[in-house]
Design an enzyme around this catalytic site. Sequence first.
Site, PDB file in Angstrom:
ATOM      1  N   HIS A   1      -0.674  -2.399   6.030  1.00 22.19           N
ATOM      2  CA  HIS A   1      -0.125  -1.240   5.320  1.00 22.19           C
ATOM      3  C   HIS A   1      -0.981  -0.942   4.109  1.00 22.19           C
ATOM      4  O   HIS A   1      -1.714  -1.811   3.611  1.00 22.19           O
ATOM      5  CB  HIS A   1       1.330  -1.501   4.884  1.00 22.19           C
ATOM      6  CG  HIS A   1       1.457  -2.482   3.744  1.00 22.19           C
ATOM      7  ND1 HIS A   1       1.431  -2.092   2.416  1.00 22.19           N
ATOM      8  CD2 HIS A   1       1.613  -3.834   3.732  1.00 22.19           C
ATOM      9  CE1 HIS A   1       1.564  -3.153   1.643  1.00 22.19           C
ATOM     10  NE2 HIS A   1       1.680  -4.225   2.419  1.00 22.19           N
ATOM     11  N   CYS A   2      -0.916   0.293   3.642  1.00 22.09           N
ATOM     12  CA  CYS A   2      -1.585   0.675   2.400  1.00 22.09           C
ATOM     13  C   CYS A   2      -0.492   1.062   1.411  1.00 22.09           C
ATOM     14  O   CYS A   2       0.622   0.571   1.483  1.00 22.09           O
ATOM     15  CB  CYS A   2      -2.594   1.792   2.638  1.00 22.09           C
ATOM     16  SG  CYS A   2      -1.888   3.311   3.309  1.00 22.09           S
TER      17      CYS A   2
END
Length: 457
Positions: free
Chosen positions: A25-26
Amino acid sequence: MDYKLMAKEILEHIGGAENVANMTHCATRLRLTLKDISKADDEAVKGINGVINVVNKAGQYQLLIGTEVPKLYDEFENLVKGTSNSNFEEKNTDSSESIISKIFSSVSAIFAPLLPALAGSGILRGLLILCVQLGWISEDSGTYSILFVTSMSVFYFLPVLLAFTSARRFGASPYISALIGAALIHPDFIALIGNAGNGATTEFFGMPVVLMNYNSTVVPIILSIWAFSYLYKFLDKKVPENLKLVIIPLVSLAIMVPLTVIIIGPLGVYSGELVANGVNWLIERSGILTGIIVGGGWSVLVSLGIHWAVNPIMINNISMHGFDYIVPFTFACNFAVMGTTIGVYLKAKNSQLRSFAMTGFITIALSAIIEATLFGLLVKNKKLFLAQIIGGAAGGAYLGLMQVVANSFVFGSVITLPAFVGDNPNNFIQAIIGLLISMMVSAILAYSFTSRDERLA
């Protein structure tokens, strides 16, 4: 929000845990690599409460969630690994994921956990400079020293922090990796350089060693931990279980620290400087053109989810040189998006559309998160998207012309404006002018492109 339920629903509509080859994830997105993309039901996933949009680009199945995505990721990771019959990392690392997708996934996974620390430190640094310029804090005071150390520690110890996050991405021991990073910035190692700076030499069992100062560096430690991950996995398989506690850390440190300072480190420093210097050279020679391209095109990169590939360059510039030219262009993009929401709000009569536009403005102004507005409004209305691109390009051109720099790596919002505060007061003034240009141009164009009876698509 029930993130466990949300994760379960997502998993059901993407083909189950066995269809997940990789996950990360970012700042705002859950990024998945699926073995069979045809098993994913885009419309069903979009209908899940909490999922803003779905983007399938660069070999990744990206779910736009917002700033709470780490909470969803934790639940999703537990479900995926909990339903796997074998170790997830071992099972899925060597998938059919493309090279480009792997690079984007790795960059996101490595830097995303550090964004709060980088942003908070950057804003604190800007506010501290502002307080000194206003005469509120003296540079000779203990207050200044404490706050200065607080704001700069994240950059000084960047090799340690990146070693930890890189290890989690590449499947090595985070703690041994952190020790490798710590060895590079140990005072005794730095003392070997003395006053000679980068390029000084020493020897290791008769082999020449080119010394580098690894404080605040980015590339060397990432390359080192990537290489270490292969050694770690090899040792984990071959060393008997009752000897792992001693043998794995001993062999890992004895091999990786010398290997890093002799080969990987200098290679990483020079390659990182080469890329950063190339980008900075282009900006210094063609600031207007670069501003137009980056300021106008940044939202396109964000919409595709590939803007993370540029973030390490900005972080490297800040950590090595104390400033960066690219960050201001990303501000121009964000302020252009805010300008677009202003134009829509002033022109449209539909209450739902006006409410969405105002919410988008406030969200970006306070958190710098543009994805909700980007996908909820601009991508669906090409004229408004064009208004934002033109506004970002106009502001970016001015920022490039005036060679505005940011002194911290932050995302563009109103509360992160202290990133432009520095020793040159004119830098902050020119930054404000450039950002106002972005906002005003996009607001005027959005107002012109929006019809009175426009509705939220």
